[in-house]
Write a protein that holds these residues in place. Sequence first.
Motif, short mmCIF file in Angstrom:
data_model
loop_
_atom_site.label_atom_id
_atom_site.label_comp_id
_atom_site.label_asym_id
_atom_site.label_seq_id
_atom_site.Cartn_x
_atom_site.Cartn_y
_atom_site.Cartn_z
N GLY A 20 109.94 85.73 52.96
CA GLY A 20 110.72 85.26 52.24
C GLY A 20 111.36 83.96 52.46
N VAL A 21 111.67 83.01 52.12
CA VAL A 21 111.01 81.76 52.23
C VAL A 21 112.31 81.03 53.13
CG1 VAL A 21 112.11 78.78 51.01
CG2 VAL A 21 110.93 80.63 50.05
N GLU A 22 113.24 81.62 53.76
CA GLU A 22 114.66 81.67 54.63
C GLU A 22 113.64 82.16 55.95
OE1 GLU A 22 116.89 79.77 54.62
OE2 GLU A 22 116.56 79.41 52.98
N THR A 23 112.65 82.60 55.61
CA THR A 23 112.03 84.06 56.90
C THR A 23 111.19 83.26 57.47
OG1 THR A 23 112.24 86.00 55.84
CG2 THR A 23 110.22 85.55 57.94
N VAL A 24 110.67 81.99 56.56
CA VAL A 24 109.66 81.32 57.43
C VAL A 24 110.47 79.48 57.65
CG1 VAL A 24 108.20 79.23 56.29
CG2 VAL A 24 107.87 81.09 54.73
N TYR A 27 111.30 80.77 61.18
CA TYR A 27 110.50 81.36 62.06
C TYR A 27 110.43 79.14 62.57
CZ TYR A 27 108.97 86.24 61.01
OH TYR A 27 109.31 86.88 61.04
N GLN A 28 110.25 79.06 61.92
CA GLN A 28 110.30 76.99 62.12
C GLN A 28 111.14 76.82 63.15
OE1 GLN A 28 110.18 75.51 57.88
NE2 GLN A 28 107.96 75.57 58.16
N ARG A 29 112.65 76.98 63.12
CA ARG A 29 113.34 77.07 63.74
C ARG A 29 113.00 77.67 65.25
NH1 ARG A 29 116.46 78.16 59.09
NH2 ARG A 29 117.22 79.81 60.04
N LYS A 30 112.83 78.68 65.15
CA LYS A 30 112.30 79.41 65.93
C LYS A 30 111.06 78.98 67.19
CE LYS A 30 114.03 83.20 67.45
NZ LYS A 30 114.54 83.52 68.58
N GLY A 31 110.10 78.25 66.17
CA GLY A 31 109.00 77.69 66.94
C GLY A 31 107.87 78.34 66.79
N LEU A 32 107.94 79.18 66.25
CA LEU A 32 107.29 80.65 65.68
C LEU A 32 106.27 80.03 64.97
CD1 LEU A 32 108.40 83.34 65.99
CD2 LEU A 32 107.73 83.24 67.52
N THR A 33 106.12 79.00 64.11
CA THR A 33 104.89 78.62 62.79
C THR A 33 105.72 77.50 63.34
OG1 THR A 33 106.64 78.73 61.05
CG2 THR A 33 105.07 80.31 61.52
N PRO A 34 104.63 76.21 63.07
CA PRO A 34 105.15 74.64 62.70
C PRO A 34 106.10 74.05 61.55
CG PRO A 34 102.42 74.74 62.22
CD PRO A 34 103.46 76.15 62.50
N GLU A 35 106.69 72.91 61.50
CA GLU A 35 106.80 72.55 60.61
C GLU A 35 106.14 71.46 60.06
OE1 GLU A 35 111.76 71.01 58.47
OE2 GLU A 35 111.34 72.17 60.42
N PRO A 36 105.68 71.27 59.10
CA PRO A 36 104.45 70.12 58.80
C PRO A 36 105.86 69.28 58.08
CG PRO A 36 104.69 71.80 57.01
CD PRO A 36 105.28 72.52 57.88
N LEU A 37 104.85 67.76 59.00
CA LEU A 37 105.99 66.63 58.12
C LEU A 37 105.96 65.99 57.29
CD1 LEU A 37 103.73 63.79 60.22
CD2 LEU A 37 106.15 65.15 61.14
N VAL A 51 99.61 80.27 56.89
CA VAL A 51 99.68 81.76 55.92
C VAL A 51 99.31 82.45 57.13
CG1 VAL A 51 98.81 83.25 54.28
CG2 VAL A 51 99.24 80.54 53.48
N GLU A 52 98.32 82.41 57.41
CA GLU A 52 97.26 83.39 58.66
C GLU A 52 98.46 83.88 59.82
OE1 GLU A 52 95.04 85.28 58.68
OE2 GLU A 52 95.49 84.35 55.74
N ARG A 53 99.26 82.23 60.15
CA ARG A 53 100.04 82.52 61.58
C ARG A 53 101.36 83.32 61.23
NH1 ARG A 53 100.75 79.48 66.27
NH2 ARG A 53 102.30 79.42 67.18
N LEU A 54 101.70 82.76 59.78
CA LEU A 54 103.06 84.41 59.54
C LEU A 54 103.08 85.77 59.62
CD1 LEU A 54 104.57 82.03 56.27
CD2 LEU A 54 106.00 82.97 58.68
N ARG A 55 101.28 85.63 59.01
CA ARG A 55 100.96 87.07 58.65
C ARG A 55 100.57 87.80 60.64
NH1 ARG A 55 95.96 86.59 54.34
NH2 ARG A 55 98.20 86.54 52.57
N PHE A 56 100.24 87.16 61.15
CA PHE A 56 100.33 87.04 62.28
C PHE A 56 101.53 87.67 63.46
CE2 PHE A 56 100.47 86.91 67.24
CZ PHE A 56 99.46 87.08 67.89
N VAL A 57 102.23 86.56 62.69
CA VAL A 57 104.28 87.66 63.05
C VAL A 57 104.58 88.46 62.60
CG1 VAL A 57 106.35 86.42 63.00
CG2 VAL A 57 104.92 84.61 63.59
N LYS A 58 103.96 88.19 61.00
CA LYS A 58 104.93 89.70 60.65
C LYS A 58 104.02 91.40 61.62
CE LYS A 58 107.38 90.40 58.58
NZ LYS A 58 109.12 89.74 58.54
N SER A 59 102.75 91.17 61.65
CA SER A 59 101.49 92.62 61.75
C SER A 59 102.34 92.57 63.20
CB SER A 59 100.26 91.50 61.86
OG SER A 59 99.81 93.11 62.18
#
Length: 136
Positions: A20-24, A27-37, A51-59
């Motif tokens: 979900g969008v809130e999951t993205v 994860y950004q707030r937790k520093g797991l995925t970057p937040e683009p400018l 996309v790959e990074r999010l899939r990595f986290v979920k996997s």
Amino acid sequence: MDRKRDDLTIGELATLAGVGVETVRFYQRKGLTPEPLRPAGAIRRYGAADVERLRFVKSAQSLGFSLDEVAELLRLEDGAHCKAASSLAESKLADIRRKLAELSRMEAVLSGLVKACHVGRGKVSCPLIAAFHAAG
């Protein structure tokens, strides 16, 4: 979806990654995925690497890794730290085996109590309820 994979909105990113969008955002707030400018007056755009990074986290989560452990795996993802990644996985495996042993013990006890409930006759108190009272 006919958009280029390097020009995704957060909603498209979430859909492609199966979250979900809130999951993205979480994860950004937790520093797991970057937040683009955010370009002036425009919305943030994401790419295939996101996309790959999010899939990595979920996997990794699907195998029982906590978000802190996932963060550690992400720090090791360049492939040059296989020993450290293996050590983390071995620790997770030992934890899972401990949990399985505990679940097996719980299953055996509960199975016995359920069987005792089915053979109970007359005004005998419920073995399941009695066992919980005895444990307390």
